[in-house]
Design an enzyme around this catalytic site. Structure first.
Site, PDB file in Angstrom:
ATOM      1  N   LEU A  21       0.832  -1.208   0.000  1.00  0.00           N
ATOM      2  CA  LEU A  21       0.000   0.000   0.000  1.00  0.00           C
ATOM      3  C   LEU A  21       0.867   1.258   0.000  1.00  0.00           C
ATOM      4  CD1 LEU A  21      -2.768  -0.993   2.611  1.00  0.00           C
ATOM      5  CD2 LEU A  21      -2.928  -1.029   0.115  1.00  0.00           C
ATOM      6  N   LYS A  71      15.564  -6.931   3.080  1.00  0.00           N
ATOM      7  CA  LYS A  71      16.011  -5.964   4.097  1.00  0.00           C
ATOM      8  C   LYS A  71      17.429  -6.239   4.600  1.00  0.00           C
ATOM      9  CE  LYS A  71      11.317  -5.003   5.384  1.00  0.00           C
ATOM     10  NZ  LYS A  71      10.412  -4.436   6.345  1.00  0.00           N
ATOM     11  N   ALA A 127      10.839 -15.316  11.606  1.00  0.00           N
ATOM     12  CA  ALA A 127      12.215 -14.960  12.008  1.00  0.00           C
ATOM     13  C   ALA A 127      12.969 -14.295  10.864  1.00  0.00           C
ATOM     14  CB  ALA A 127      12.955 -16.208  12.480  1.00  0.00           C
TER      15      ALA A 127
HETATM   16  P1  NDP Z   1      11.199 -12.339   5.309  1.00  0.00           P
HETATM   17  O1  NDP Z   1      11.139 -13.014   3.991  1.00  0.00           O
HETATM   18  O2  NDP Z   1      12.493 -11.731   5.749  1.00  0.00           O
HETATM   19  O3  NDP Z   1      10.751 -13.387   6.461  1.00  0.00           O
HETATM   20  C1  NDP Z   1       9.569 -14.124   6.329  1.00  0.00           C
HETATM   21  C2  NDP Z   1       9.375 -15.016   7.555  1.00  0.00           C
HETATM   22  O4  NDP Z   1       8.109 -15.647   7.429  1.00  0.00           O
HETATM   23  C3  NDP Z   1      10.405 -16.118   7.705  1.00  0.00           C
HETATM   24  O5  NDP Z   1      10.611 -16.352   9.077  1.00  0.00           O
HETATM   25  C4  NDP Z   1       9.716 -17.317   7.052  1.00  0.00           C
HETATM   26  O6  NDP Z   1      10.079 -18.559   7.633  1.00  0.00           O
HETATM   27  C5  NDP Z   1       8.276 -17.054   7.429  1.00  0.00           C
HETATM   28  N1  NDP Z   1       7.359 -17.659   6.459  1.00  0.00           N
HETATM   29  C6  NDP Z   1       7.281 -17.388   5.128  1.00  0.00           C
HETATM   30  N2  NDP Z   1       6.312 -18.112   4.563  1.00  0.00           N
HETATM   31  C7  NDP Z   1       5.782 -18.876   5.555  1.00  0.00           C
HETATM   32  C8  NDP Z   1       4.754 -19.846   5.595  1.00  0.00           C
HETATM   33  N3  NDP Z   1       4.066 -20.171   4.498  1.00  0.00           N
HETATM   34  N4  NDP Z   1       4.471 -20.431   6.777  1.00  0.00           N
HETATM   35  C9  NDP Z   1       5.151 -20.105   7.909  1.00  0.00           C
HETATM   36  N5  NDP Z   1       6.150 -19.193   7.930  1.00  0.00           N
HETATM   37  C10 NDP Z   1       6.449 -18.585   6.766  1.00  0.00           C
HETATM   38  O7  NDP Z   1      10.045 -11.222   5.294  1.00  0.00           O
HETATM   39  P2  NDP Z   1       9.925  -9.906   6.190  1.00  0.00           P
HETATM   40  O8  NDP Z   1      10.313 -10.266   7.568  1.00  0.00           O
HETATM   41  O9  NDP Z   1      10.587  -8.767   5.521  1.00  0.00           O
HETATM   42  O10 NDP Z   1       8.348  -9.610   6.116  1.00  0.00           O
HETATM   43  C11 NDP Z   1       7.422 -10.467   6.751  1.00  0.00           C
HETATM   44  C12 NDP Z   1       6.026  -9.864   6.715  1.00  0.00           C
HETATM   45  O11 NDP Z   1       5.970  -8.634   7.471  1.00  0.00           O
HETATM   46  C13 NDP Z   1       5.544  -9.512   5.308  1.00  0.00           C
HETATM   47  O12 NDP Z   1       4.175  -9.816   5.211  1.00  0.00           O
HETATM   48  C14 NDP Z   1       5.708  -8.006   5.234  1.00  0.00           C
HETATM   49  O13 NDP Z   1       4.821  -7.403   4.325  1.00  0.00           O
HETATM   50  C15 NDP Z   1       5.355  -7.632   6.689  1.00  0.00           C
HETATM   51  N6  NDP Z   1       5.899  -6.331   7.071  1.00  0.00           N
HETATM   52  C16 NDP Z   1       5.023  -5.334   7.359  1.00  0.00           C
HETATM   53  C17 NDP Z   1       5.464  -4.103   7.742  1.00  0.00           C
HETATM   54  C18 NDP Z   1       4.497  -3.036   8.072  1.00  0.00           C
HETATM   55  O14 NDP Z   1       4.839  -1.858   8.036  1.00  0.00           O
HETATM   56  N7  NDP Z   1       3.279  -3.411   8.444  1.00  0.00           N
HETATM   57  C19 NDP Z   1       6.904  -3.811   7.830  1.00  0.00           C
HETATM   58  C20 NDP Z   1       7.738  -4.937   7.579  1.00  0.00           C
HETATM   59  C21 NDP Z   1       7.241  -6.151   7.168  1.00  0.00           C
HETATM   60  P3  NDP Z   1      11.294 -19.467   7.103  1.00  0.00           P
HETATM   61  O15 NDP Z   1      12.515 -18.998   7.833  1.00  0.00           O
HETATM   62  O16 NDP Z   1      10.870 -20.838   7.482  1.00  0.00           O
HETATM   63  O17 NDP Z   1      11.358 -19.265   5.612  1.00  0.00           O
END
Ligand code: NDP
Length: 267
Positions: A21, A71, A127
């Site tokens: 967004l 990031k 994580a």
């Molecule tokens: P990353 O890709 O760095 O991390 C994603 C995490 O989610 C990992 O721990 C991964 O686990 C886990 N994951 C991914 N898919 C699945 C699944 N199907 N089932 C279970 N665990 C899963 O992403 P970010 O940390 O950068 O972002 C994560 C979320 O936070 C996104 O939706 C992003 O849009 C949101 N966000 C929102 C913000 C806001 O301002 N509201 C700011 C920052 C982020 P694994 O290690 O097992 O792959």
């Protein structure tokens, strides 16, 4: 306040990025302060990140937000004056004037909507980069933190990296026992029907559920939390605050927070 040339380019890079967004929010903010410019959502696969940033800098993009899963890479390729980036090596914002610099506005953005909560214990689901920022923010504010992650080795590595900043443990199950806050930092919630696992029966009645994944309407996790009577915090609140801090860094003027809120459907 610095003069801003007309026709500036800003954007968000990530993969996926279609859900963001940020374009809607930042274009409303630019219009409201009378700056002519554009804000684009640009899909950048991880393997192409460094080349893409060099290309966008050459195309005179002034600033970029960085989202999932770029990031950590952002902190690696840019210089920084931000102690948060120095501590956790995760950045969500780039400023490209002469050189590429980075900061982390996810940490203050995450804390802003929960500043009224007293520090206690929190369970973070996920994580990745957002989890690292949320956990660091909580630990530095006096919270204890538990982390559950689908891939345990990533979860335990993050716990080890965060150990210098406070009490943090890995949980093998998404069990919120003893926690007054649950934070979803997985992308499960970006699409309708997606919801992260959570052992609801162990959640204390006065707990708050905070979903970093956001959509134009409350996610399934927040809808379920509200149905069960828990307090909720919508990830759009964090989006606005980190976006406002980015806007102020790029453009050296106060961000129109009310306009930004309204543009993405927040009251
Ligand atoms: P990353 O890709 O760095 O991390 C994603 C995490 O989610 C990992 O721990 C991964 O686990 C886990 N994951 C991914 N898919 C699945 C699944 N199907 N089932 C279970 N665990 C899963 O992403 P970010 O940390 O950068 O972002 C994560 C979320 O936070 C996104 O939706 C992003 O849009 C949101 N966000 C929102 C913000 C806001 O301002 N509201 C700011 C920052 C982020 P694994 O290690 O097992 O792959």
């Amino acid at each position: 306040m610095r003069a801003v040339p007309s026709g500036i380019s800003l954007g968000v890079v990530g993969d996926p990025v279609e859900h963001s967004l940020s374009p809607r929010m930042h274009e409303a903010a630019l219009r409201s302060v009378g700056i002519e410019g554009r804000y684009l959502a640009i899909r950048v696969p991880q393997a192409e990140f460094e080349d893409a940033i060099a290309h966008l800098a050459a195309c005179r993009f002034l600033g970029l937000n960085v989202t999932i899963p770029l990031k950590v890479a952002a902190a690696e390729i840019a210089t920084t004056d931000d102690p948060i980036v120095e501590d956790i090596h995760v950045a969500n914002c780039l400023l490209m004037v002469d050189e590429v610099r980075c900061r982390n506005f996810d940490v203050p953005g995450f804390l802003s909507p929960i500043s009224y909560l007293s520090p206690n214990a929190a369970l973070i689901l996920g994580a990745g980069g957002a989890a690292a920022s949320a956990a660091y923010a909580l630990l530095k504010s006096g919270w204890d933190v538990a982390i559950w992650n689908r891939s345990p080795s990533t979860g335990t590595s993050l716990c080890a990296a965060l150990a210098p900043f406070g009490r943090v443990e890995f949980r093998a199950e998404p069990n919120p026992e003893g926690c007054s806050l649950v934070v979803n930092s997985t992308p499960l919630g970006l699409k309708p029907g997606d919801c992260p696992p959570l052992q609801w029966s162990a959640l204390a009645p006065n707990a708050t559920v905070y979903d970093l994944a956001y959509r134009a309407e409350p996610t399934d996790l927040l809808a379920e939390a509200a149905r069960r009577g828990f307090a909720t915090v919508d990830g759009r609140e964090m989006l606005v605050e980190q976006g406002a801090l980015a806007f102020e860094w790029w453009l050296d003027r106060p961000a129109p927070r009310e306009v930004m809120r309204q543009s993405i459907g927040l009251p």
